[in-house]
Enzyme design. Structure first.
Site, PDB file in Angstrom:
ATOM      1  N   SER A 216       2.051   8.630   1.674  1.00 27.52           N
ATOM      2  CA  SER A 216       1.007   7.966   0.894  1.00 27.52           C
ATOM      3  C   SER A 216       1.110   6.476   1.181  1.00 27.52           C
ATOM      4  CB  SER A 216       1.174   8.265  -0.595  1.00 27.52           C
ATOM      5  OG  SER A 216       2.513   8.069  -1.012  1.00 27.52           O
ATOM      6  N   GLY A 218      -0.852   3.800  -0.043  1.00 27.28           N
ATOM      7  CA  GLY A 218      -1.537   2.882  -0.936  1.00 27.28           C
ATOM      8  C   GLY A 218      -2.994   2.721  -0.565  1.00 27.28           C
ATOM      9  N   GLU A 220      -4.363   2.233   2.127  1.00 25.96           N
ATOM     10  CA  GLU A 220      -4.740   2.791   3.427  1.00 25.96           C
ATOM     11  C   GLU A 220      -4.822   4.311   3.421  1.00 25.96           C
ATOM     12  OE1 GLU A 220      -2.249   1.257   6.479  1.00 25.96           O
ATOM     13  OE2 GLU A 220      -2.644  -0.835   5.957  1.00 25.96           O
ATOM     14  N   GLY A 221      -4.639   4.933   2.271  1.00 22.18           N
ATOM     15  CA  GLY A 221      -4.867   6.365   2.165  1.00 22.18           C
ATOM     16  C   GLY A 221      -3.624   7.208   2.370  1.00 22.18           C
ATOM     17  N   GLY A 248       1.521  10.273  -6.571  1.00 23.54           N
ATOM     18  CA  GLY A 248       2.321  10.877  -5.510  1.00 23.54           C
ATOM     19  C   GLY A 248       2.765  12.284  -5.841  1.00 23.54           C
ATOM     20  N   ASP A 249       3.047  12.539  -7.122  1.00 26.89           N
ATOM     21  CA  ASP A 249       3.476  13.876  -7.534  1.00 26.89           C
ATOM     22  C   ASP A 249       2.349  14.888  -7.367  1.00 26.89           C
ATOM     23  OD1 ASP A 249       5.824  12.579  -8.280  1.00 26.89           O
ATOM     24  OD2 ASP A 249       5.089  12.224 -10.305  1.00 26.89           O
TER      25      ASP A 249
END
Length: 333
Positions: A216, A218, A220-221, A248-249
């Site tokens: 991940s 941020g 930028e996808g 993120g989870d």
């Protein structure tokens, strides 16, 4: 069944404030307390989406009793390993004005040798019959990189797909053990590989032995990279504001579900490539939809609609335009 393993769980405490002003006193509505830690958040997402999931973790002390009571009330199938140390707390302060979230993570108590043995034995017993295992979050003292690597290696040797979401030396140990998928963020990739380029950092983890890296990034996808196939980038073409602590989870939950369905997700075959593209789109949408919810572990009802908005590109270099994925401030909680 998908097994989630959380070696260092937390009682998540969340407060929402109109505007967070350091050094000032704030009057807020009642906060929320929930059994958490990354693996528990993953289990919540999977349970909410109708997947057969079992959460394995520890609990101890007065905070652990509150943690266990909330987990029982949630209806998520689980197994708790009793420990002497008190379950830690994680405090999230959500600033409604800015959309930013500040998180205070307690480090957590050490695990004694017999507690480590009990956690590892349960993970192996349950994991060997699972369709996939997700081991998530920070590692408590006593259960370090060597213990994590040994657990991952044993499960991989048993033919079980394993995803690991942790930081520090544990990430490298999981890679060396042949983990099916790693889920770092950009900061974790940079810290452990010393490489600024996420694609190069992911490649370094693949060279250590990881089969797939889902990073991940941020704003930028999301990036998916395997050793033998083209990389994939995905983004949502608009900015979402909210509580990003569970983003993120939610992505890990999507990866675990995909591995349970397609164990050879890393393979250089048309079927695996199609599965990776679907995973990338879903993981991006689930991560984005989690931002819209007040508490980590939940997906917005809009996640299916968001999935249709996700822009996916295949690239050999890992460089695709991306400008609007919600931030992912997940320090391994």
């Amino acid at each position: 069944m998908i097994l989630t393993v959380t070696p260092n769980p937390a009682l998540d405490l969340t407060w929402h404030v109109d505007r967070l002003q350091p050094g000032e006193t704030h009057r807020v509505d009642a906060g929320a307390a929930r059994a958490g830690g990354k693996g528990l958040n993953v289990a919540r997402v999977l349970h909410g989406e109708g997947h057969d999931v079992l959460a394995l973790t520890t609990a101890g002390g007065a905070v652990g009793a509150e943690f266990a009571a909330e987990l029982a009330a949630s209806g998520i199938p689980h197994r708790l390993i009793p420990v002497t140390g008190t379950t830690r707390r994680s405090i999230a302060l959500v600033d409604e004005a800015s959309g930013d979230t500040s998180v205070l993570n307690e480090r957590g108590a050490s695990l004694a040798p017999d507690e480590i043995a009990a956690l590892t034995a349960s993970a192996l017993e349950l994991g060997r019959s699972a369709d996939a295992v997700a081991i998530c979050g920070s590692l408590p003292e006593g259960f370090g990189a060597d213990e994590l690597g040994a657990l991952v290696g044993s499960l991989v040797d048993a033919g079980v797909p394993v995803i690991v979401d942790t930081s520090g030396p544990g990430m490298l140990a999981a890679a060396r053990a042949g983990v099916s998928a790693l889920k770092p963020n950009a900061e974790e990739l940079r810290a452990e590989t010393g490489l600024d380029d996420p694609a190069a950092g992911a490649q370094a983890l693949l060279e250590l032995g990881a089969r797939m890296v889902v990073a991940s990034l941020g704003s930028e996808g999301l990036m998916v990279q395997t050793a033998d196939a083209a990389g994939i980038r995905a983004r949502l073409p608009r900015v979402l504001h909210g509580n990003a602590t569970g983003a993120g989870d939610a992505a890990v939950a999507a990866i675990a579900a995909a591995l349970a369905e397609t164990p050879d997700l890393h393979a250089d075959t048309p079927a695996a490539a199609d599965a990776r593209a679907r995973l990338t789109r879903r993981a991006t949408a689930w991560s984005a939809s989690a931002v819209l919810m007040p508490l980590a572990g939940d997906l917005s009802p809009e996640h299916a609609a968001l999935e249709l908005e996700v822009v996916v590109a295949t690239t050999d270099t890992g460089s695709a335009d991306a400008d609007a994925q919600p931030s992912d401030p997940e320090a391994s909680a």
